[in-house]
Design an enzyme around this catalytic site. Structure first.
Site, PDB file in Angstrom:
ATOM      1  N   SER A   1       9.505  64.420  43.153  1.00 31.12           N
ATOM      2  CA  SER A   1      10.560  64.946  44.028  1.00 31.12           C
ATOM      3  C   SER A   1      10.037  66.161  44.767  1.00 31.12           C
ATOM      4  O   SER A   1       9.153  66.881  44.261  1.00 31.12           O
ATOM      5  CB  SER A   1      11.781  65.342  43.201  1.00 31.12           C
ATOM      6  OG  SER A   1      12.730  66.039  43.982  1.00 31.12           O
TER       7      SER A   1
ATOM      8  N   TYR B   1      15.151  70.083  36.092  1.00 29.18           N
ATOM      9  CA  TYR B   1      14.714  68.953  36.911  1.00 29.18           C
ATOM     10  C   TYR B   1      13.535  69.355  37.793  1.00 29.18           C
ATOM     11  O   TYR B   1      12.510  68.661  37.852  1.00 29.18           O
ATOM     12  CB  TYR B   1      15.871  68.460  37.774  1.00 29.18           C
ATOM     13  CG  TYR B   1      15.495  67.289  38.657  1.00 29.18           C
ATOM     14  CD1 TYR B   1      15.418  65.997  38.141  1.00 29.18           C
ATOM     15  CD2 TYR B   1      15.220  67.471  40.008  1.00 29.18           C
ATOM     16  CE1 TYR B   1      15.071  64.923  38.951  1.00 29.18           C
ATOM     17  CE2 TYR B   1      14.877  66.408  40.823  1.00 29.18           C
ATOM     18  CZ  TYR B   1      14.806  65.131  40.283  1.00 29.18           C
ATOM     19  OH  TYR B   1      14.454  64.078  41.087  1.00 29.18           O
TER      20      TYR B   1
END
Length: 262
Positions: A151, A164
């Site tokens: 990501s 995350y």
């Protein structure tokens, strides 16, 4: 087995980006292991879509990538069926939506679970699949491919939560480490999507919250679009296929130009 020889495992492929990736592989005649942790009904639906799209063979396997024994089970299915593995897409992921300044919003257990799925899971899958990937390289006389779904959160430190972002930053570092360690038999690359218009945000923020995020992204990014799962799957397929045979150790952003914003 598929005519083009691609045998692939896509983790977390019951829905969203994983399902889009599996479907694209299917359209190109691959044999695919569909993996899910909890969503059996969605996984079976994805499998049906893949068969209709032209997959040579589709197998559905339950397994939680945070458990090493499950990773080995998933790979064992490919070994029993094909005796090798050409492509491993580490897509399974999880998060907890929490503002970064709310340090008490994430417990140690939640932080560890996010790391277990997002970072340790891909490592365990690569470790379990290494021998099969090397067998593929020997049989095809070209490197097998691992694609880690990371990501932009792992690059810019933003995203759904601190845990995350940190877990995806670790995936990017691991991609570089393993690209060195596993060459020349196995290529290891990562895709770093920005916003993707999938149920991920709806599950985390609800319908209204997801729409708010989507609208804000479209307004801000230079290309003025919300990337779809298929948009990102196209990049994953490129990195998985022989078309990218001279690429390894790359972390490729696909974010509609979000990284250009100051």
């Amino acid at each position: 087995m598929s005519e083009n020889g691609l045998c692939a495992i896509v983790t977390g492929s019951a829905s969203g980006l994983g399902a889009a990736t599996a479907t694209l592989l299917a359209k190109n005649g691959a044999s695919i292991v569909i993996n899910y942790s909890n969503s059996q009904k969605e996984a079976e639906a994805t499998a049906s879509t893949c068969r209709a799209a032209g997959a040579a063979e589709v197998i559905v396997v339950q397994g939680d990538v945070s458990r090493d024994s499950d990773c080995r089970k998933i790979v064992a299915v490919a070994e029993a069926q094909w005796g090798r593995l050409d492509v491993l897409v580490n897509n399974a992921g999880t998060t907890k939506h929490m503002a970064h300044h709310k340090l008490d919003g994430l417990s140690a257990e939640e932080f560890q679970q996010i790391y277990a799925v997002n970072t340790i899971g891909p490592y365990q899958m690569i470790r379990a699949a290494r021998a099969l990937l090397e067998a593929s390289a020997k049989a095809n006389m070209r490197a097998a491919s691992v694609v880690n779904v990371s990501s932009v959160a792992g690059i810019n430190g933003l995203g759904s939560s601190v845990a995350y972002a940190a877990s995806k930053g670790a995936v990017n570092a691991m991609t570089l480490s393993l690209a060195r360690a596993l060459a020349p038999s196995i290529r290891v690359n990562a895709v770093c999507p920005g916003y993707i218009d999938t149920p991920w945000f709806t599950k985390g923020r609800g319908e209204a919250g997801a729409k708010q995020v989507r609208d804000a992204i479209v307004e801000r990014v230079p290309l003025k679009i919300a990337s779809s799962a298929n948009d990102v799957a196209q990049l994953i397929y490129f990195l998985a296929s022989p078309a990218s045979s001279n690429m390894t150790g790359e972390c490729v952003r696909v974010d509609a130009g979000m990284h250009l914003l100051s």
